[in-house]
Write a protein that holds these residues in place. Structure first.
Motif, PDB file in Angstrom:
ATOM      1  N   UNK A  54       0.813  -1.224   0.000  1.00 28.72           N
ATOM      2  CA  UNK A  54       0.000   0.000   0.000  1.00 28.72           C
ATOM      3  C   UNK A  54       0.847   1.275   0.000  1.00 28.72           C
ATOM      4  N   UNK A  55       2.137   1.131  -0.231  1.00 26.23           N
ATOM      5  CA  UNK A  55       3.004   2.310  -0.282  1.00 26.23           C
ATOM      6  C   UNK A  55       2.503   3.299  -1.329  1.00 26.23           C
ATOM      7  N   UNK A  56       2.484   4.555  -0.952  1.00 24.35           N
ATOM      8  CA  UNK A  56       2.036   5.599  -1.863  1.00 24.35           C
ATOM      9  C   UNK A  56       0.544   5.882  -1.795  1.00 24.35           C
ATOM     10  N   UNK A  57      -0.183   5.163  -0.952  1.00 24.54           N
ATOM     11  CA  UNK A  57      -1.640   5.353  -0.886  1.00 24.54           C
ATOM     12  C   UNK A  57      -2.011   6.780  -0.494  1.00 24.54           C
ATOM     13  N   UNK A  58      -1.326   7.348   0.472  1.00 24.92           N
ATOM     14  CA  UNK A  58      -1.639   8.709   0.912  1.00 24.92           C
ATOM     15  C   UNK A  58      -1.477   9.702  -0.232  1.00 24.92           C
ATOM     16  N   UNK A  59      -0.394   9.573  -0.979  1.00 24.09           N
ATOM     17  CA  UNK A  59      -0.150  10.472  -2.116  1.00 24.09           C
ATOM     18  C   UNK A  59      -1.221  10.310  -3.190  1.00 24.09           C
ATOM     19  N   UNK A  60      -1.605   9.085  -3.461  1.00 22.50           N
ATOM     20  CA  UNK A  60      -2.619   8.820  -4.497  1.00 22.50           C
ATOM     21  C   UNK A  60      -3.970   9.375  -4.063  1.00 22.50           C
ATOM     22  N   UNK A  61      -4.336   9.151  -2.812  1.00 19.76           N
ATOM     23  CA  UNK A  61      -5.613   9.670  -2.298  1.00 19.76           C
ATOM     24  C   UNK A  61      -5.610  11.199  -2.371  1.00 19.76           C
ATOM     25  N   UNK A  62      -4.486  11.812  -2.038  1.00 18.36           N
ATOM     26  CA  UNK A  62      -4.369  13.279  -2.123  1.00 18.36           C
ATOM     27  C   UNK A  62      -4.482  13.772  -3.566  1.00 18.36           C
ATOM     28  N   UNK A  63      -3.937  13.008  -4.491  1.00 20.87           N
ATOM     29  CA  UNK A  63      -3.993  13.396  -5.903  1.00 20.87           C
ATOM     30  C   UNK A  63      -5.379  13.207  -6.499  1.00 20.87           C
ATOM     31  N   UNK A  64      -6.143  12.247  -5.991  1.00 22.70           N
ATOM     32  CA  UNK A  64      -7.444  11.916  -6.583  1.00 22.70           C
ATOM     33  C   UNK A  64      -8.627  12.673  -5.970  1.00 22.70           C
ATOM     34  N   UNK A  65      -8.579  12.927  -4.672  1.00 18.88           N
ATOM     35  CA  UNK A  65      -9.760  13.413  -3.962  1.00 18.88           C
ATOM     36  C   UNK A  65      -9.652  14.875  -3.534  1.00 18.88           C
ATOM     37  N   UNK A  66     -10.789  15.559  -3.566  1.00 18.26           N
ATOM     38  CA  UNK A  66     -10.869  16.944  -3.118  1.00 18.26           C
ATOM     39  C   UNK A  66     -10.527  17.024  -1.629  1.00 18.26           C
ATOM     40  N   UNK A  67     -11.084  16.126  -0.853  1.00 16.05           N
ATOM     41  CA  UNK A  67     -10.828  16.101   0.592  1.00 16.05           C
ATOM     42  C   UNK A  67     -10.275  14.725   0.976  1.00 16.05           C
ATOM     43  N   UNK A  68      -9.002  14.495   0.713  1.00 22.17           N
ATOM     44  CA  UNK A  68      -8.417  13.178   0.960  1.00 22.17           C
ATOM     45  C   UNK A  68      -8.479  12.735   2.423  1.00 22.17           C
ATOM     46  N   UNK A  69      -8.420  13.679   3.334  1.00 22.64           N
ATOM     47  CA  UNK A  69      -8.467  13.348   4.757  1.00 22.64           C
ATOM     48  C   UNK A  69      -9.856  12.895   5.205  1.00 22.64           C
ATOM     49  N   UNK A  70     -10.851  12.991   4.324  1.00 15.92           N
ATOM     50  CA  UNK A  70     -12.223  12.584   4.664  1.00 15.92           C
ATOM     51  C   UNK A  70     -12.616  11.253   4.039  1.00 15.92           C
ATOM     52  N   UNK A  71     -11.635  10.519   3.494  1.00 15.50           N
ATOM     53  CA  UNK A  71     -11.933   9.203   2.930  1.00 15.50           C
ATOM     54  C   UNK A  71     -12.562   8.334   4.019  1.00 15.50           C
ATOM     55  N   UNK A  72     -13.745   7.792   3.740  1.00 12.28           N
ATOM     56  CA  UNK A  72     -14.491   7.054   4.751  1.00 12.28           C
ATOM     57  C   UNK A  72     -14.602   5.563   4.440  1.00 12.28           C
ATOM     58  N   UNK A  73     -14.465   5.172   3.179  1.00  9.88           N
ATOM     59  CA  UNK A  73     -14.664   3.781   2.790  1.00  9.88           C
ATOM     60  C   UNK A  73     -13.557   3.385   1.838  1.00  9.88           C
TER      61      UNK A  73
END
Length: 181
Positions: A54-73
């Protein structure tokens, strides 16, 4: 404000960064994006791929989502994951985590998720971990906020039995607590 899941399932992805070179599956509803083309969603599906790390997941979520810190599922089911990467602990609003159908072998891997206060649903069935003695009790004790494990509700009776199970596994701790009370 938040729309359909961002779905990268069945994409034959091997690594998390592979996501950036692909497009999500079309859903019943059109994916909403902002002016920067980031997704207005709180759900990411990465199931049925070949992801082991899962390396790089934080970066990918930040690149894809408007509010990456609010990923719920987050759906990581049916991949090749053997270890719960600490990157998951950075997803503080994660409520549902699907890890079923992977290769997780050790109960201690689940301990890493104790820092996720909003996590209320987790799936791990189909992993070697489920053959461990006291599998479900360990999950209930380790993740006290969880309400569903493997699509089955955690009952009040299970919580009571888990409390007794914990005390029997650590008699010194329960004895020292009794003296304090």
């Amino acid at each position: 404000m938040f729309g359909s899941p961002v779905d990268f399932s069945f994409k034959e992805l091997n690594t998390i960064p592979d996501i950036l070179s692909d497009v999500p599956n079309p859903g019943a509803l059109r994916l909403k994006r902002d002016s920067e083309q980031k997704f207005l969603s709180r759900t990411l599906r990465l199931n049925n791929n070949f992801i082991s790390d899962l390396s790089g997941l934080t970066d990918i979520v930040s690149a894809l989502f408007v509010e990456p810190n609010r990923l719920a599922w987050l759906d990581l089911s049916f991949n090749e994951i053997e270890h719960i990467n600490p990157v998951l602990t950075q997803l503080k609003e994660l409520r549902l985590l699907y890890l079923h159908g992977n290769r997780i072998c050790k109960l201690s891997e689940v301990d890493k998720l104790t820092v996720l206060p909003s996590l209320n649903t987790i799936t791990l069935h189909g992993n070697p971990i489920v053959t461990e003695p006291d599998y479900r009790s360990h999950l209930i004790a380790t993740l006290p906020h969880v309400k569903m494990i493997d699509f089955s509700a955690v009952t009040k009776q299970e919580r009571t039995l888990t409390s007794v199970w914990q005390k029997s596994r650590n008699p010194r701790k329960s004895t020292s607590q009794s003296k304090v009370d």
